[in-house]
Scaffold this active site. Sequence first.
Site, short mmCIF file in Angstrom:
data_model
loop_
_atom_site.label_atom_id
_atom_site.label_comp_id
_atom_site.label_asym_id
_atom_site.label_seq_id
_atom_site.Cartn_x
_atom_site.Cartn_y
_atom_site.Cartn_z
N VAL A 161 42.72 37.69 38.71
CA VAL A 161 42.74 36.63 37.71
C VAL A 161 43.41 37.13 36.42
O VAL A 161 44.21 36.44 35.80
CB VAL A 161 41.31 36.13 37.41
CG1 VAL A 161 41.29 35.20 36.20
CG2 VAL A 161 40.74 35.41 38.62
N CYS A 195 38.53 39.32 43.14
CA CYS A 195 39.10 38.22 42.33
C CYS A 195 39.42 38.64 40.90
O CYS A 195 40.46 38.28 40.35
CB CYS A 195 38.10 37.06 42.26
SG CYS A 195 37.98 36.11 43.76
S1 SF4 Z 1 34.23 36.93 43.59
FE1 SF4 Z 1 36.08 36.76 44.84
S2 SF4 Z 1 36.37 38.77 45.75
FE2 SF4 Z 1 34.28 38.69 44.97
S3 SF4 Z 1 33.09 38.09 46.78
FE3 SF4 Z 1 33.58 36.22 45.60
S4 SF4 Z 1 35.45 35.43 46.55
FE4 SF4 Z 1 35.22 37.56 47.21
#
Ligand code: SF4
Length: 489
Positions: free
Chosen positions: A137, A133
């Site tokens: 972002v 993520c």
């Molecule tokens: S932060 Fe995003 S990429 Fe990381 S485990 Fe959680 S949902 Fe998955």
Amino acid sequence: MSNLLGLEVKKIVATPPEEVERVKEWINTEEYKEKNFARQALVINPAHACQPLGAQLVAHAFEGSLPFVHGSQGCASYYRSTLNRHFREPAPGVSDAMTEDGAVFGGQNNLHEGLENAYTIYKPKMISIFTSCMPEVIGDDLTAFIKNAKQKGCVPKDLPTPYANTPSFNGTHIHGYDSMLLSILQTLTEGKQVEGRCTGKLNLIAGFDCNTGDYREYKRILKEFGVPNTILADISDAFDSPCDGSYHTYAGGTKLDDAADSINGKATITLGPYATPKTFAWIKDTYSGKHVSMPMPMGIEKTDAFIMKVAELFGKEVPASLKNERGRAVDAVTDSHQYMHGKKFAVYGDPDFLLGYVSFLLEMGARPHHILCSRGNKKIEKELQALLDTSMYGEGCKIHMNKDLWHLRSLLVTDPVDAVIGDSHGKFAARDANVPLFRFGFPIFDRVNKHRYPLIGYQGVVNMVTEICNKFIDIKDETCEDRQFELMR
Ligand code: SF4
């Protein structure tokens, strides 16, 4: 209340036992179910994982391929441990471990250092890069970062470095699978199409399927046919390698040369249409030969369709061995259908698996009473409904689209079924409803060797029938009165 040391512990908030009891009962009511189904801004225990996990599965499925997470170390540990717990095998992958400074200044330095280290230490033939993520972002530009890395000499210019943007706030593991597979195939096949060349092979894509037995079953079926093939994204050895006393970082996987030459194939079949829409669309536009997208061969009818399609594509008769196998599967169904007939099931999971479960249950005269998908769309909903409409056993069955396993719990306690089919995460709801959970799909953490027993093909039918019917017979034996404790069931 005292702790392990015998010291008195004072609770900050004390909930009276009668209040605990009241809520315990209340969450089993219709009133609570209505409130639960009215919730919009919260997901509780979804039946899916995040995009990069799917990308990591594909990244393991090619010869010498090292999965590389551009993003947080903790996320990388999550994908690895999930795969590791399901298969009980290592899931070797690396991360460039972005932290606060990466989040502020961008992750290019992390990526460059990570690529250099990973290449030097683990000597991969390919580094398959995908994101968590955080870099999504902040909008990290993977295309530019990787180009710069090659210019700087972090990795050789000719090292294949497919990459996929896999933002987890959008889609699920099947979308990450699709994006990574597309990128790997685009990278490996670039410039490999040869006018007039035909490998004579079938390219087979299984979709997001974490059952290594299924891959071996596909290969066995194609061997019976005498159809040469390339399984694209073959996880069978990567996650089910023999214990020979030594560690192999890159066990198995589709050979890179075979993947590159797959663009000149005689035909390509994807058996995970919902897990490979982008990949298949690109293959249709790019690959030589015929292209077929069809459901997973789960249950007799869908297996028949797959077998007939292979026969048609390669102009071959269905071999006698497969005809006999079909006959044995039908016999197994006939011998045991009475234990499943009329039973109600709740099923949940990925769209491709749901189609398979529903098809199989209808064939057995069972009712897929609740069908729950935690990330689906109108297309799969319509396809499931059309499938239900083909059988009297589908009447009154309900599809719950974009609902989670807390919704499932409400369904199980207010509108009960005889059993549940899905992954391990449903065990809590199944326990509260006091019904068995048949662990098919992914992930399965709390049982062993399930990923070695195929669910696809005629053998898959026999396996599912055996497991389900014997469980119902077990329950009968465990709960019946002495005078009904029969030798014959
Ligand atoms: S932060 Fe995003 S990429 Fe990381 S485990 Fe959680 S949902 Fe998955």
